[in-house]
Design a protein around this motif. Structure first.
Motif, short mmCIF file in Angstrom:
data_model
loop_
_atom_site.label_atom_id
_atom_site.label_comp_id
_atom_site.label_asym_id
_atom_site.label_seq_id
_atom_site.Cartn_x
_atom_site.Cartn_y
_atom_site.Cartn_z
N VAL A 218 0.87 -1.17 0.00
CA VAL A 218 0.00 0.00 0.00
C VAL A 218 0.91 1.22 0.00
O VAL A 218 1.78 1.35 0.86
N TYR B 15 -6.31 2.73 -7.15
CA TYR B 15 -6.55 3.86 -6.26
C TYR B 15 -7.43 3.43 -5.09
O TYR B 15 -8.40 2.70 -5.26
N LEU B 16 -7.08 3.89 -3.89
CA LEU B 16 -7.88 3.65 -2.70
C LEU B 16 -8.55 4.95 -2.27
O LEU B 16 -7.86 5.94 -2.02
N LEU C 42 -3.35 0.59 -3.74
CA LEU C 42 -3.02 -0.81 -3.50
C LEU C 42 -2.29 -1.32 -4.73
O LEU C 42 -2.79 -1.19 -5.85
N ALA D 20 -10.34 -3.14 -4.28
CA ALA D 20 -9.91 -1.85 -3.75
C ALA D 20 -11.10 -1.04 -3.25
O ALA D 20 -11.00 -0.34 -2.22
N ALA E 261 -11.30 -0.03 0.62
CA ALA E 261 -11.34 1.37 1.01
C ALA E 261 -12.53 1.64 1.93
O ALA E 261 -12.43 2.45 2.87
#
Length: 229
Positions: free
Chosen positions: A48, A121-122, A132, A154, A158
Motif C-alpha cells: 500500500v 486507487y484507494l 493498493l 480496492a 477502502a
C-alpha cells in the motif's frame, strides 16, 4: 462475470468483518493486502502506497520485492504506484522491460525481477491519497479480469479502511470529551464553580496560553486536584 459476483460477495463479507473487528488502520491495511495477494490471479507481492502531507510511505507490504518497488518510486519520484495514488486511476504495466512512461523506475524494477504490476486507487477521506499495488515476476500477469477484480477489491477495502478511520476518530473524540470532563470536574470542585463557569475558565486558559483546549485539560488532570489552579 460469475467469478466477479462471487468475489464481490466474498469481499463484502470480509469488509464487514474488518469493520466490526478491527480498531487499527494498519491491521486493516495488512489484512486487505494479504487477501489481495491470495485472491487476485497473478499477484505475488503487494504494497500500500500512502501519500500524506507530501510524504510517500509504505505502511504495509507483502513480500520484500514489493517493498523494494515502493522504495525505488520514493527515491526516483516516479512510477505506477504514485500515479495511481494521486490520479484516481487504475494503472498497470504489462512488462517492465518495455515500459516507457517511467523509464528510470521501469529499468530499476526490471533489474529487481519485477515484470508486471497493477495499481489501484484507494478512496480514503481527507487530503491523503493511497494505492493498493500488486506485483508479479511474470510479464502480462494481470489480465483484464484480474484488474476488474483488483478494482472491486480496492473499492471494498477502502470502505473497510474508511470505517476503521471513523471508529478511531470517534474514539479520539470520546477520549477528548472525557478528559475535558475530568478537568472541568476538578476545576468545579477546587474553585466551587458550576459546569458552565468551569468550562469558560478552561476556554480562557486555552486562549490565553494559545494551547488546545484538550491539552490544557490534560495538564490540569495530570497536575492533580491539589495543584489544578
Amino acid at each position: 462475470m460469475t467469478g466477479l459476483a462471487d468475489f464481490g460477495a466474498q469481499m463484502a463479507r470480509i469488509a464487514n468483518a474488518m469493520r466490526k473487528e478491527s480498531d487499527d488502520t494498519e491491521s486493516v491495511l495488512r489484512s486487505m493486502t494479504k487477501f489481495a495477494v491470495d485472491s487476485i490471479p497473478g499477484a505475488e507481492y503487494a504494497t500500500v502506497t500512502l501519500v500524506a502531507d507530501g510524504a510517500i510511505e509504505t505502511p504495509v507490504m507483502v513480500g520484500d520485492l514489493g517493498g523494494e518497488a515502493d522504495r525505488l518510486q520514493r527515491e526516483l519520484g516516479e512510477g505506477p504506484c504514485l500515479r495511481a495514488a494521486v490520479s484516481d486511476l487504475t494503472v498497470w504495466v504489462d512488462d517492465m522491460r518495455d515500459e516507457t512512461r517511467w523509464p528510470n523506475f521501469a529499468r530499476a524494477a526490471a533489474e529487481l525481477g519485477i515484470r508486471s504490476m497493477a495499481c489501484f486507487y484507494l478512496y480514503i477521506d481527507g487530503d491523503d491519497s493511497a494505492a493498493l499495488n500488486l506485483h508479479s515476476t511474470e510479464p502480462k500477469a494481470f489480465t483484464p479480469e484480474a484488474r476488474q477484480l483488483g478494482e472491486l477489491f480496492a473499492a471494498h477495502a477502502a470502505t473497510a479502511f474508511g470505517a476503521v478511520q471513523e471508529k478511531q476518530q470517534l474514539r479520539a473524540a470520546l477520549s477528548t470529551r472525557d478528559i475535558i470532563g475530568q478537568a472541568k470536574g476538578m476545576i468545579m470542585e477546587r474553585y466551587k464553580l458550576d459546569a458552565g463557569e468551569a468550562f469558560s475558565l478552561l476556554a480562557r486558559l486555552s486562549q490565553d496560553t494559545n494551547t488546545k483546549l484538550v491539552d490544557v485539560a490534560v495538564q490540569i488532570v495530570e497536575a492533580g486536584p491539589e495543584t489544578s489552579g
